[in-house]
Write an enzyme that holds these catalytic residues in place. Structure first.
Site, mmCIF file in Angstrom:
data_model
loop_
_atom_site.group_PDB
_atom_site.id
_atom_site.type_symbol
_atom_site.label_atom_id
_atom_site.label_comp_id
_atom_site.label_asym_id
_atom_site.label_seq_id
_atom_site.Cartn_x
_atom_site.Cartn_y
_atom_site.Cartn_z
ATOM 1 N N ARG A 124 1.961 2.804 -4.152
ATOM 2 C CA ARG A 124 3.392 3.028 -3.875
ATOM 3 C C ARG A 124 4.232 1.856 -4.364
ATOM 4 O O ARG A 124 5.329 2.029 -4.859
ATOM 5 C CB ARG A 124 3.600 3.260 -2.363
ATOM 6 C CG ARG A 124 3.224 4.672 -1.940
ATOM 7 C CD ARG A 124 3.238 4.843 -0.439
ATOM 8 N NE ARG A 124 2.092 4.219 0.187
ATOM 9 C CZ ARG A 124 2.091 3.619 1.365
ATOM 10 N NH1 ARG A 124 3.202 3.523 2.053
ATOM 11 N NH2 ARG A 124 0.980 3.109 1.859
ATOM 12 N N HIS A 179 -3.849 3.512 8.078
ATOM 13 C CA HIS A 179 -3.257 3.322 6.743
ATOM 14 C C HIS A 179 -2.729 4.679 6.303
ATOM 15 O O HIS A 179 -3.449 5.669 6.340
ATOM 16 C CB HIS A 179 -4.329 2.809 5.781
ATOM 17 C CG HIS A 179 -3.776 2.273 4.501
ATOM 18 N ND1 HIS A 179 -3.161 3.073 3.562
ATOM 19 C CD2 HIS A 179 -3.751 1.013 3.997
ATOM 20 C CE1 HIS A 179 -2.774 2.325 2.542
ATOM 21 N NE2 HIS A 179 -3.113 1.069 2.779
HETATM 22 O O1 MEZ Z 1 -3.451 -5.539 3.787
HETATM 23 C C1 MEZ Z 1 -4.011 -4.474 3.578
HETATM 24 O O2 MEZ Z 1 -4.464 -3.767 4.470
HETATM 25 C C2 MEZ Z 1 -4.074 -3.963 2.171
HETATM 26 C C3 MEZ Z 1 -3.757 -4.934 1.123
HETATM 27 C C4 MEZ Z 1 -4.372 -2.696 1.954
HETATM 28 C C5 MEZ Z 1 -3.983 -1.936 0.754
HETATM 29 O O3 MEZ Z 1 -3.240 -0.976 0.897
HETATM 30 O O4 MEZ Z 1 -4.387 -2.280 -0.343
#
Ligand code: MEZ
Length: 532
Positions: free
Chosen positions: A339, A319
């Site tokens: 974002r 992420h």
């Molecule tokens: O789908 C995901 O991993 C999610 C919703 C994560 C996030 O950034 O909140």
């Protein structure tokens, strides 16, 4: 809070450039630019961090070092005698895992009138579903369609998704939202009751439904309550450590272990659903993680030893925005919604170096490039980071937006003395999701007869990169799907004699391949003891 001189100097540049940056709309990268960026900077392309499997259904394929160690590791039952003639639990459908997929599967199996039970190594709801923040996708608004949703996800996943699985995901998405809403999930709505939807990285339409930035917690709360209200049996603190197969190779239950006492228990079932979640707690390549404590790839290990093929086990999702400061929350999820509602990614020089809503793999690689190759990262106690300029959100959308739309983020940073309405935050990629996992058919069946799988343990739905909000969606769509199909199947199967013969066969293969790994697997819990 930002007392370090280098951080302060960079912060001044960010503040000075904010008014100009806010007017920018950095261009999206071309397909060629993305390809080159990923190959050079995405962790999935660091060849030294992967190895080739020597045995099993994926023999000859590339997997992360940490996963190979477990897939070719030592069963917790090696040298242990287990009385397979007993049955501590007997049920039609056994569900392994107490997250969103397990709970959704249990509800549908219960609807189908069969007996169902859940075993979970922690407590019901201790799972990555609970940790998801930003939302769940569904094309249920005018101007959008499942076909459009399919195109976004298929492209975002580098055209590698299993088309039948993705087709099911996007087509059943609107019904998943209705189902959750009827069960009691409080999605964000305008005063006239219309669902509020936003963009995520790589979406061409606003189709992210959220419950502020507690979306996963709200969904998990609701499905867990439903399971408990229906009095579906849940056995907490009990891990599955091996599957049981009968003399015909059909799954017929699992060997369980009480996490507190170590006692071994036998669960016999007509069908089994693996819903054990992801692998973030394996900390691939030393990355921090946004994942729940129990995310140790257990389902992959159990299924692999039993003979189930994995799809894309070499592709992980980092992420882009894990918290990078302060160190106490290193790796914690900073939702993509930050974002979506207007914050931009800014480097140490105050430059908006990329479009904030590129897909996750591209965004993560771009941040890594900024910090590692371009020398434009902000030094932090744990490495380098870039800024996520949160004060922009209220400048764009008005005062009060942050508290209303992303209160969890506001609170997480406020605990550490950072007011994200006034100060930007420091972020760096964090290990978030396994794109790969156990291969299934569109009815949720793995390669092993009577063994189903749902949720993050499954691979192939999203291809080689998943879009935001498609995971909460897949745990619901494929959890329900597995619950329906496993319960239907349980009505017609006859179960044979439970065996662990597949373990000795797998051990023979390991011996022949010269693999002597004493790593106990599945790992069950991460090991954070100091080494050396
Ligand atoms: O789908 C995901 O991993 C999610 C919703 C994560 C996030 O950034 O909140």
């Amino acid at each position: 809070m930002y007392q370090d001189a280098a951080i302060q100097a960079s912060l001044k540049k960010v503040e000075a450039a904010r008014k100009a940056n806010i007017r920018l709309d950095p261009p999206r990268m071309s397909a060629e630019e993305k390809d080159a960026l990923l190959k050079t900077y995405h962790p999935d392309y660091r060849e030294s961090q992967f190895t080739t499997l020597l045995v099993g259904p994926n023999k000859g394929e590339k997997v992360p070092l940490e996963l190979a160690e477990l897939l070719e590791g030592k069963s917790r039952l090696e040298g242990v005698s287990v009385d397979l003639s007993k049955a501590d639990y007997t049920t039609d459908v056994l569900i392994i895992g107490g997250g969103g997929a397990g709970a959704s599967a249990a509800i549908e199996a219960d609807n189908n009138g069969v007996s169902v039970m859940i075993v979970t190594k922690l407590r019901m709801g201790d799972a990555n579903t609970m940790m998801a923040e930003g939302g769940i996708q569904a094309a249920d608004k005018p101007g959008d369609s499942p076909a459009q949703h399919f195109l976004d996800a298929y492209g975002g996943g580098h055209f590698a998704a299993q088309k039948d699985l993705l087709y099911k995901l996007v087509n059943e998405a609107p019904d998943a939202i209705r189902w959750l809403s009827d069960l009691g999930v409080e999605f964000d709505k305008t005063t006239d009751g219309t669902m509020i939807t936003t963009h995520g990285g790589g979406t061409s339409r606003k189709r992210m439904h959220a419950a502020k930035d507690y979306s996963g917690a709200e969904i998990m709360r609701t499905v867990r309550d439903e399971v408990l209200n229906r009095k579906i049996p849940v056995v907490d603190y009990t891990a599955a450590i091996e599957l049981l197969l009968d003399e015909h190779g059909r799954c017929t239950g699992a060997v369980l272990q009480n996490m507190e006492t170590g006692e071994l228990l036998i669960a016999r079932a007509k069908t089994v659903i693996l819903a054990t979640g992801g692998a973030g707690r394996l900390h691939y390549q030393g990355f921090p993680t946004s994942n729940h404590y129990g995310a140790t790839a257990d389902g992959l290990i159990l299924a692999y030893r039993a003979g189930a093929r994995l799809l894309y086990p070499d592709t992980l999702q980092y992420h882009p925005t894990g918290a990078a400061f302060p160190a106490q929350i290193y790796g914690a999820l900073v939702t993509e919604k930050v974002r979506s509602v207007g914050a931009m990614l800014i480097n140490a020089e105050g430059e908006a170096f990329m479009n904030p809503l590129e897909t996750r793999d591209v965004s993560a690689a771009s941040i890594i490039r900024e910090c590692n190759a371009r020398g434009k990262g902000v030094p932090t106690p744990t490495g380098f980071a870039v800024w996520l300029d949160t004060p922009m959100i209220e400048l764009k959308n008005g005062e009060g937006t942050i508290e209303k739309r992303i209160p969890a983020m506001m609170r997480m940073f406020a605990k550490h003395g950072i007011d994200i309405r006034k100060e930007p935050i420091l972020v760096y990629p964090t290990l978030h999701y396994q794109n790969g996992g156990v291969k299934i058919t569109s009815d949720g069946q793995t390669d092993i007869e009577n063994l189903f799988a749902a949720g993050e343990v499954v691979g192939g739905i999203h291809g080689r990169n998943r879009l935001m909000g498609n995971s909460l969606l897949d745990v619901i769509v494929f959890g329900r799907n597995a619950g329906r199909n496993a319960s239907e199947k349980s009505k017609v199967v006859s179960i044979g004699t439970a065996t662990l013969d597949h373990l000795s066969k797998f051990n023979d293969l390991l011996r022949k391949a010269g693999v002597h790994d004493d790593t106990l697997s599945p790992r069950l819990l991460p090991d954070y003891r100091r080494k050396g």
